[in-house]
Design a protein around this motif. Structure first.
Motif, PDB file in Angstrom:
ATOM      1  N   GLU A   1       0.946  -1.287  -0.075  1.00 49.36           N
ATOM      2  CA  GLU A   1      -0.014  -0.053  -0.164  1.00 49.36           C
ATOM      3  C   GLU A   1       0.993   1.138  -0.032  1.00 49.36           C
ATOM      4  OE1 GLU A   1      -2.706  -0.527   3.161  1.00 49.36           O
ATOM      5  OE2 GLU A   1      -3.843  -2.004   2.129  1.00 49.36           O
ATOM      6  N   ASN A   2       1.002   1.987   0.968  1.00 45.32           N
ATOM      7  CA  ASN A   2       1.744   3.346   1.098  1.00 45.32           C
ATOM      8  C   ASN A   2       2.961   3.292   1.909  1.00 45.32           C
ATOM      9  OD1 ASN A   2       0.138   4.774  -0.908  1.00 45.32           O
ATOM     10  ND2 ASN A   2      -1.484   5.032   0.791  1.00 45.32           N
ATOM     11  N   ILE A   3       3.296   1.961   2.392  1.00 42.70           N
ATOM     12  CA  ILE A   3       4.432   1.738   3.483  1.00 42.70           C
ATOM     13  C   ILE A   3       5.523   0.898   2.666  1.00 42.70           C
ATOM     14  CG2 ILE A   3       4.922   0.847   5.429  1.00 42.70           C
ATOM     15  CD1 ILE A   3       2.142   1.200   6.417  1.00 42.70           C
ATOM     16  N   TRP A   4       6.770   1.478   2.801  1.00 45.49           N
ATOM     17  CA  TRP A   4       7.828   0.612   2.486  1.00 45.49           C
ATOM     18  C   TRP A   4       8.511  -0.025   3.523  1.00 45.49           C
ATOM     19  CZ3 TRP A   4       9.153   0.503  -2.644  1.00 45.49           C
ATOM     20  CH2 TRP A   4       8.721   1.331  -3.524  1.00 45.49           C
ATOM     21  N   CYS A   5       8.703  -1.283   3.351  1.00 43.60           N
ATOM     22  CA  CYS A   5       9.318  -2.169   4.444  1.00 43.60           C
ATOM     23  C   CYS A   5      10.526  -2.881   3.772  1.00 43.60           C
ATOM     24  CB  CYS A   5       8.160  -3.279   4.862  1.00 43.60           C
ATOM     25  SG  CYS A   5       6.568  -2.668   5.480  1.00 43.60           S
ATOM     26  N   PRO A   6      11.581  -2.954   4.619  1.00 42.53           N
ATOM     27  CA  PRO A   6      12.737  -3.627   4.310  1.00 42.53           C
ATOM     28  C   PRO A   6      12.671  -5.100   4.709  1.00 42.53           C
ATOM     29  CG  PRO A   6      13.539  -2.402   5.913  1.00 42.53           C
ATOM     30  CD  PRO A   6      11.991  -1.946   5.670  1.00 42.53           C
ATOM     31  N   ILE A   7      12.777  -6.035   4.015  1.00 41.94           N
ATOM     32  CA  ILE A   7      12.311  -7.470   4.297  1.00 41.94           C
ATOM     33  C   ILE A   7      13.844  -8.281   3.895  1.00 41.94           C
ATOM     34  CG2 ILE A   7      10.923  -9.528   4.060  1.00 41.94           C
ATOM     35  CD1 ILE A   7       9.499  -7.255   4.862  1.00 41.94           C
ATOM     36  N   GLU A   8      14.321  -9.121   5.268  1.00 44.48           N
ATOM     37  CA  GLU A   8      15.275  -9.939   5.085  1.00 44.48           C
ATOM     38  C   GLU A   8      15.024 -11.082   3.660  1.00 44.48           C
ATOM     39  OE1 GLU A   8      17.825 -11.123   8.614  1.00 44.48           O
ATOM     40  OE2 GLU A   8      16.281 -10.198   9.607  1.00 44.48           O
ATOM     41  N   ILE A   9      16.330 -11.245   3.098  1.00 48.54           N
ATOM     42  CA  ILE A   9      16.108 -12.298   1.928  1.00 48.54           C
ATOM     43  C   ILE A   9      15.488 -13.613   2.363  1.00 48.54           C
ATOM     44  CG2 ILE A   9      17.612 -13.534   0.426  1.00 48.54           C
ATOM     45  CD1 ILE A   9      16.687 -10.731  -0.590  1.00 48.54           C
ATOM     46  N   LYS A  10      16.058 -13.786   3.684  1.00 51.99           N
ATOM     47  CA  LYS A  10      15.738 -15.224   4.254  1.00 51.99           C
ATOM     48  C   LYS A  10      14.387 -15.743   4.622  1.00 51.99           C
ATOM     49  CE  LYS A  10      16.645 -14.448   9.263  1.00 51.99           C
ATOM     50  NZ  LYS A  10      15.205 -14.464   9.508  1.00 51.99           N
ATOM     51  N   ASP A  11      13.402 -14.308   4.420  1.00 55.13           N
ATOM     52  CA  ASP A  11      12.242 -14.414   4.972  1.00 55.13           C
ATOM     53  C   ASP A  11      11.228 -14.381   3.649  1.00 55.13           C
ATOM     54  OD1 ASP A  11      12.376 -14.453   7.744  1.00 55.13           O
ATOM     55  OD2 ASP A  11      12.673 -12.350   7.751  1.00 55.13           O
ATOM     56  N   VAL A  12      12.002 -14.214   2.436  1.00 56.89           N
ATOM     57  CA  VAL A  12      11.231 -14.208   1.154  1.00 56.89           C
ATOM     58  C   VAL A  12      10.989 -15.521   0.487  1.00 56.89           C
ATOM     59  CG1 VAL A  12      11.189 -13.296  -1.307  1.00 56.89           C
ATOM     60  CG2 VAL A  12      12.082 -11.762   0.767  1.00 56.89           C
ATOM     61  N   SER A  13       9.760 -15.900   0.431  1.00 56.73           N
ATOM     62  CA  SER A  13       9.578 -17.315   0.090  1.00 56.73           C
ATOM     63  C   SER A  13       9.384 -17.356  -1.493  1.00 56.73           C
ATOM     64  CB  SER A  13       8.077 -17.729   0.323  1.00 56.73           C
ATOM     65  OG  SER A  13       6.913 -16.972  -0.210  1.00 56.73           O
ATOM     66  N   HIS A  14       9.080 -16.722  -2.346  1.00 50.46           N
ATOM     67  CA  HIS A  14       9.179 -16.352  -3.675  1.00 50.46           C
ATOM     68  C   HIS A  14       8.892 -14.905  -4.305  1.00 50.46           C
ATOM     69  CE1 HIS A  14       4.835 -16.728  -3.044  1.00 50.46           C
ATOM     70  NE2 HIS A  14       4.709 -16.627  -4.350  1.00 50.46           N
ATOM     71  N   ILE A  15       9.378 -15.010  -5.589  1.00 52.04           N
ATOM     72  CA  ILE A  15       9.193 -13.753  -6.273  1.00 52.04           C
ATOM     73  C   ILE A  15       8.473 -13.894  -7.566  1.00 52.04           C
ATOM     74  CG2 ILE A  15      10.314 -11.811  -7.035  1.00 52.04           C
ATOM     75  CD1 ILE A  15      12.847 -12.692  -5.193  1.00 52.04           C
ATOM     76  N   GLU A  16       7.662 -12.969  -8.017  1.00 51.13           N
ATOM     77  CA  GLU A  16       6.857 -13.287  -9.026  1.00 51.13           C
ATOM     78  C   GLU A  16       6.723 -11.623  -9.980  1.00 51.13           C
ATOM     79  OE1 GLU A  16       2.202 -14.158 -10.032  1.00 51.13           O
ATOM     80  OE2 GLU A  16       2.771 -13.162  -8.194  1.00 51.13           O
ATOM     81  N   SER A  17       6.807 -12.106 -11.301  1.00 47.61           N
ATOM     82  CA  SER A  17       6.622 -10.860 -12.053  1.00 47.61           C
ATOM     83  C   SER A  17       5.340 -10.989 -12.777  1.00 47.61           C
ATOM     84  CB  SER A  17       7.542 -10.828 -13.480  1.00 47.61           C
ATOM     85  OG  SER A  17       7.332  -9.855 -14.297  1.00 47.61           O
TER      86      SER A  17
ATOM     87  N   GLN B   1       2.224  -8.345 -14.544  1.00 46.94           N
ATOM     88  CA  GLN B   1       1.846  -7.179 -15.286  1.00 46.94           C
ATOM     89  C   GLN B   1       2.795  -6.277 -15.119  1.00 46.94           C
ATOM     90  OE1 GLN B   1      -1.943  -6.445 -13.218  1.00 46.94           O
ATOM     91  NE2 GLN B   1      -3.212  -7.918 -14.403  1.00 46.94           N
ATOM     92  N   LYS B   2       4.146  -6.604 -15.664  1.00 41.88           N
ATOM     93  CA  LYS B   2       5.113  -5.716 -15.816  1.00 41.88           C
ATOM     94  C   LYS B   2       5.714  -4.999 -14.401  1.00 41.88           C
ATOM     95  CE  LYS B   2       4.478  -4.558 -20.509  1.00 41.88           C
ATOM     96  NZ  LYS B   2       3.955  -3.519 -21.487  1.00 41.88           N
ATOM     97  N   LYS B   3       5.125  -5.884 -13.409  1.00 37.81           N
ATOM     98  CA  LYS B   3       5.765  -5.298 -11.909  1.00 37.81           C
ATOM     99  C   LYS B   3       6.256  -6.487 -11.436  1.00 37.81           C
ATOM    100  CE  LYS B   3       2.239  -1.693 -11.486  1.00 37.81           C
ATOM    101  NZ  LYS B   3       1.190  -1.017 -10.647  1.00 37.81           N
ATOM    102  N   THR B   4       7.348  -6.375 -10.109  1.00 35.58           N
ATOM    103  CA  THR B   4       7.687  -7.430  -9.558  1.00 35.58           C
ATOM    104  C   THR B   4       7.228  -7.323  -8.043  1.00 35.58           C
ATOM    105  OG1 THR B   4       9.709  -7.194 -10.821  1.00 35.58           O
ATOM    106  CG2 THR B   4       9.961  -8.477  -8.833  1.00 35.58           C
ATOM    107  N   TRP B   5       6.871  -8.583  -7.733  1.00 32.61           N
ATOM    108  CA  TRP B   5       6.287  -8.639  -6.301  1.00 32.61           C
ATOM    109  C   TRP B   5       7.177  -9.775  -5.720  1.00 32.61           C
ATOM    110  CZ3 TRP B   5       2.134  -5.638  -5.024  1.00 32.61           C
ATOM    111  CH2 TRP B   5       1.656  -5.200  -5.784  1.00 32.61           C
ATOM    112  N   PHE B   6       7.374  -9.810  -4.263  1.00 28.16           N
ATOM    113  CA  PHE B   6       7.843 -10.751  -3.412  1.00 28.16           C
ATOM    114  C   PHE B   6       7.079 -11.035  -2.425  1.00 28.16           C
ATOM    115  CE2 PHE B   6      10.039  -6.859  -1.568  1.00 28.16           C
ATOM    116  CZ  PHE B   6      10.069  -6.966  -0.471  1.00 28.16           C
ATOM    117  N   TYR B   7       7.082 -12.324  -1.995  1.00 28.76           N
ATOM    118  CA  TYR B   7       5.992 -12.723  -0.716  1.00 28.76           C
ATOM    119  C   TYR B   7       6.839 -13.167   0.526  1.00 28.76           C
ATOM    120  CZ  TYR B   7       3.006 -12.269  -4.824  1.00 28.76           C
ATOM    121  OH  TYR B   7       2.444 -11.801  -5.972  1.00 28.76           O
ATOM    122  N   THR B   8       6.192 -12.606   1.622  1.00 32.45           N
ATOM    123  CA  THR B   8       6.591 -13.355   2.831  1.00 32.45           C
ATOM    124  C   THR B   8       5.491 -13.127   4.005  1.00 32.45           C
ATOM    125  OG1 THR B   8       8.431 -12.957   4.648  1.00 32.45           O
ATOM    126  CG2 THR B   8       7.684 -10.756   3.664  1.00 32.45           C
ATOM    127  N   ASN B   9       5.410 -14.279   4.560  1.00 36.16           N
ATOM    128  CA  ASN B   9       4.335 -14.357   5.804  1.00 36.16           C
ATOM    129  C   ASN B   9       2.981 -13.960   5.179  1.00 36.16           C
ATOM    130  OD1 ASN B   9       6.192 -15.045   7.847  1.00 36.16           O
ATOM    131  ND2 ASN B   9       6.903 -12.829   7.967  1.00 36.16           N
TER     132      ASN B   9
END
Length: 216
Positions: free
Chosen positions: A118-134, A136-144
């Motif tokens: 939303e309107n908040i930026w959050c730094p997330i440790e790499i070890k907590d990222v389960s997967h990353i997706e492209s 609609q021309k945007k990159t998303w990563f997922y955790t918890n």
């Protein structure tokens, strides 16, 4: 160097470069030789040199080039080490082609990703990222079970993530630590289920690398 001398050199090189490496020779805007390795990007003799390839960069700059190239050129990503050569007084390039997982290809790895939720930026440790997706021309990563938008492209991330991340599809990178099981779909294509139940497809382009890295 004559063509005969070049053929001898290429044959000798196969004795000391890794088994997964392929070798290509380019001159006159086309590939004149190609010896495939376990990592095969399927260059054809006489094929024109593509813009953005290692061969094109070497001939243009006339110097050694080490470069990561995504799958937009040959359909398979690779790490190339190219050397300028002269073949019967013509400018050319000799390229050693390695998989992107080869130790030579690793740049400085990321330790965290900063993403927008939303309107908040959050730094997330790499070890907590389960997967990353492209998507609609945007990159998303997922955790918890939360999704975050990243400024990086999947192309950028492919070469900057730790070794426990693996590219499995044009649209997906997965953290091996979060893989729950590997199976096949109704068409016998490989698919990966991660711990939150998300099922991710493995494309044919990346299936060989996935099987090799995961050992099955």
């Amino acid at each position: 160097m004559t063509n005969e001398g070049l053929q001898q050199l290429v044959s000798l090189m196969k004795d000391w470069i890794p088994d997964e490496a392929a070798i290509a020779v380019a001159t006159d805007n086309a590939y004149s030789q190609y010896i495939s390795g376990a990592h095969d990007i399927r260059i054809q003799k006489g094929q024109m040199i593509e813009k953005g390839s290692v061969a094109e960069t070497v001939i243009k700059k006339k110097c050694k080039v080490e470069k990561l190239v995504d799958d937009s050129i040959f359909g398979v990503p690779y790490y190339g080490i190219g050397y300028p050569i002269q073949i019967e007084e013509k400018e050319g390039a000799l390229i050693i082609i390695l998989p992107t997982t080869h130790p030579y290809s690793k740049q400085q790895t990321l330790t965290f990703l900063t993403g927008r939720n939303e309107n908040i930026w959050c730094p997330i440790e790499i070890k907590d990222v389960s997967h990353i997706e492209s998507l609609q021309k945007k990159t998303w990563f997922y955790t918890n079970n939360e999704g975050y938008q990243s400024i990086y492209t999947l192309k950028d991330l492919t070469f900057q993530l730790p070794t426990n991340f693996i590219r499995i599809h044009r649209s997906y990178i997965v953290n091996i630590s979060y893989i729950m099981e590997i199976s096949r779909d109704f068409s016998s294509n490989i698919q990966i289920t991660i711990k939150d139940g998300t099922v991710l497809p493995v494309s044919q382009t990346y299936s060989a690398d996935v099987r090799k890295k995961l050992g099955f």
